[in-house]
Design an enzyme around this catalytic site. Sequence first.
Site, PDB file in Angstrom:
ATOM      1  N   LYS A   1       0.824  -1.213   0.000  1.00 38.71           N
ATOM      2  CA  LYS A   1       0.000   0.000   0.000  1.00 38.71           C
ATOM      3  C   LYS A   1       0.858   1.264   0.000  1.00 38.71           C
ATOM      4  CE  LYS A   1      -4.377  -1.920   1.376  1.00 38.71           C
ATOM      5  NZ  LYS A   1      -5.577  -1.954   2.172  1.00 38.71           N
TER       6      LYS A   1
ATOM      7  N   LYS B   1      -6.041 -10.835  -5.656  1.00 31.98           N
ATOM      8  CA  LYS B   1      -7.149 -10.950  -4.689  1.00 31.98           C
ATOM      9  C   LYS B   1      -8.322 -10.066  -5.108  1.00 31.98           C
ATOM     10  CE  LYS B   1      -7.399  -8.448  -0.803  1.00 31.98           C
ATOM     11  NZ  LYS B   1      -7.872  -7.973   0.485  1.00 31.98           N
TER      12      LYS B   1
ATOM     13  N   LYS C   1     -12.403  -4.911  -2.348  1.00 36.96           N
ATOM     14  CA  LYS C   1     -13.519  -3.968  -2.467  1.00 36.96           C
ATOM     15  C   LYS C   1     -13.078  -2.593  -2.941  1.00 36.96           C
ATOM     16  CE  LYS C   1     -14.205  -3.781   2.423  1.00 36.96           C
ATOM     17  NZ  LYS C   1     -12.949  -3.290   2.984  1.00 36.96           N
TER      18      LYS C   1
HETATM   19  P1  ATP Z   1      -9.480  -3.064   0.701  1.00 39.58           P
HETATM   20  O1  ATP Z   1      -9.597  -3.255  -0.767  1.00 39.58           O
HETATM   21  O2  ATP Z   1     -10.026  -1.768   1.204  1.00 39.58           O
HETATM   22  O3  ATP Z   1      -8.114  -3.411   1.257  1.00 39.58           O
HETATM   23  P2  ATP Z   1     -10.595  -5.663   1.222  1.00 39.58           P
HETATM   24  O4  ATP Z   1     -11.653  -6.036   0.220  1.00 39.58           O
HETATM   25  O5  ATP Z   1      -9.279  -6.322   1.115  1.00 39.58           O
HETATM   26  O6  ATP Z   1     -10.481  -4.103   1.318  1.00 39.58           O
HETATM   27  P3  ATP Z   1     -10.775  -5.707   4.089  1.00 39.58           P
HETATM   28  O7  ATP Z   1     -11.691  -4.780   4.801  1.00 39.58           O
HETATM   29  O8  ATP Z   1      -9.330  -5.394   4.087  1.00 39.58           O
HETATM   30  O9  ATP Z   1     -11.254  -5.948   2.606  1.00 39.58           O
HETATM   31  O10 ATP Z   1     -10.979  -7.162   4.641  1.00 39.58           O
HETATM   32  C1  ATP Z   1     -12.061  -7.614   5.413  1.00 39.58           C
HETATM   33  C2  ATP Z   1     -11.939  -9.101   5.621  1.00 39.58           C
HETATM   34  O11 ATP Z   1     -12.248  -9.763   4.391  1.00 39.58           O
HETATM   35  C3  ATP Z   1     -10.542  -9.565   6.013  1.00 39.58           C
HETATM   36  O12 ATP Z   1     -10.635 -10.633   6.911  1.00 39.58           O
HETATM   37  C4  ATP Z   1      -9.945 -10.015   4.722  1.00 39.58           C
HETATM   38  O13 ATP Z   1      -8.928 -10.956   4.908  1.00 39.58           O
HETATM   39  C5  ATP Z   1     -11.174 -10.626   4.049  1.00 39.58           C
HETATM   40  N1  ATP Z   1     -11.042 -10.600   2.610  1.00 39.58           N
HETATM   41  C6  ATP Z   1     -10.914  -9.514   1.821  1.00 39.58           C
HETATM   42  N2  ATP Z   1     -10.827  -9.844   0.535  1.00 39.58           N
HETATM   43  C7  ATP Z   1     -10.882 -11.208   0.507  1.00 39.58           C
HETATM   44  C8  ATP Z   1     -10.820 -12.171  -0.546  1.00 39.58           C
HETATM   45  N3  ATP Z   1     -10.686 -11.784  -1.790  1.00 39.58           N
HETATM   46  N4  ATP Z   1     -10.921 -13.471  -0.216  1.00 39.58           N
HETATM   47  C9  ATP Z   1     -11.071 -13.881   1.070  1.00 39.58           C
HETATM   48  N5  ATP Z   1     -11.117 -13.022   2.111  1.00 39.58           N
HETATM   49  C10 ATP Z   1     -11.037 -11.708   1.837  1.00 39.58           C
END
Ligand code: ATP
Length: 327
Positions: A111, A192, A195
């Site tokens: 990041k 991955k 969001k």
């Molecule tokens: P950002 O894009 O803002 O980093 P993010 O989609 O990665 O967001 P987080 O809020 O960081 O989401 O994560 C919330 C939870 O969802 C965490 O436990 C993270 O490990 C899980 N998570 C996020 N994306 C995935 C994915 N693609 N597969 C499985 N678990 C996920």
Amino acid sequence: MQKVLTGLQPTGELTIGNYIGSIKQMIELQNDYDSYIFIADLHAITLPQQPEVLKKRIREVLALYIACGIDPEKNTIYVQSENEYIPCISWLLECNTYYGEASRMIQFKEKSKKNANFSVGLLTYPILMAADILYLDTDYVPVGIDQKQHVEIARDIADRFNKTYGETFHLPQPLIRNSGAKIKDLKDPTKKMSKSSENPNSSIRLLDPPEKIRKKIMAATTDSESSIHYDPEKKPGISNLLTICSVFSNQSISDLENQFKGKNYGEFKRYVADVLCEKLSEIQTKYEQLLNSNQLDEICEKGIQKARELAKEKYELMKDKMGLIRK
Ligand code: ATP
Ligand code: LTN
């Protein structure tokens, strides 16, 4: 009773990756554990956010937790920034964490590379996360694989604190699914699903309408073969769809492979879209009912009172151990 805790950042509309990696695990555990789930809004501001958008998203994520099946009777639900003891605990932990340790975190490296003027908060992010986990003496932390390293550093910090000042914290463990720990981006299945991704077609949002879900699944990147089987190395796109479909339909991957033996990708994708549309439309109906109800505020009031009391207790204990006392 053992404790489980998790948090999600209100940094965008939740995806099926968030649901599978974190929310669904919590739902499966809520009957057997003392369960805590919160909105990690203090983590969200480690990257720039627009205040009006953030405010709206905090409420949306709360409503989604419950719409997905997080039972307010079985979970303590709260907003992180309403617990003023968390940043206090985080500071005491920061002073017991090495700069080298924090700067080695993969998420920080990635990041900080993407944002030329990144904040100090991006570096101390895992220590704030350690405060979230440790104040409660959490046993298990259900997360996706990307957060494993952060739970491990929380454990290291706790262990060091215990050795320096005497037994203070329970050592937490990450809880990671065997299948679905990292749901992949629909357009680039080597990455991955996230969001905050800029490409709206790369993820399925929990609030996407059916026609959007169908369009995105039909356009998901696959490969040039035609056989539907699980092989994440050679067939990351199809394997990702199999994982998603298996979680949402409660069928095993091998049952799905048998069901689609000899069928083409189009047929399989239509089935995945049907399964997703059915489950997500149930969630969406509940979400609409909850979003503007007083119920959300009542749930959070109750949750924050409990979380604040427990965090205050741990903060006082830490201060005492560290000599932060007048007499
Ligand atoms: P950002 O894009 O803002 O980093 P993010 O989609 O990665 O967001 P987080 O809020 O960081 O989401 O994560 C919330 C939870 O969802 C965490 O436990 C993270 O490990 C899980 N998570 C996020 N994306 C995935 C994915 N693609 N597969 C499985 N678990 C996920
Ligand atoms: N960093 C986490 C959100 C989070 C969290 C936590 C998860 C903040 N504090 C404590 C589990 C336990 C993420 O999902 N990005």
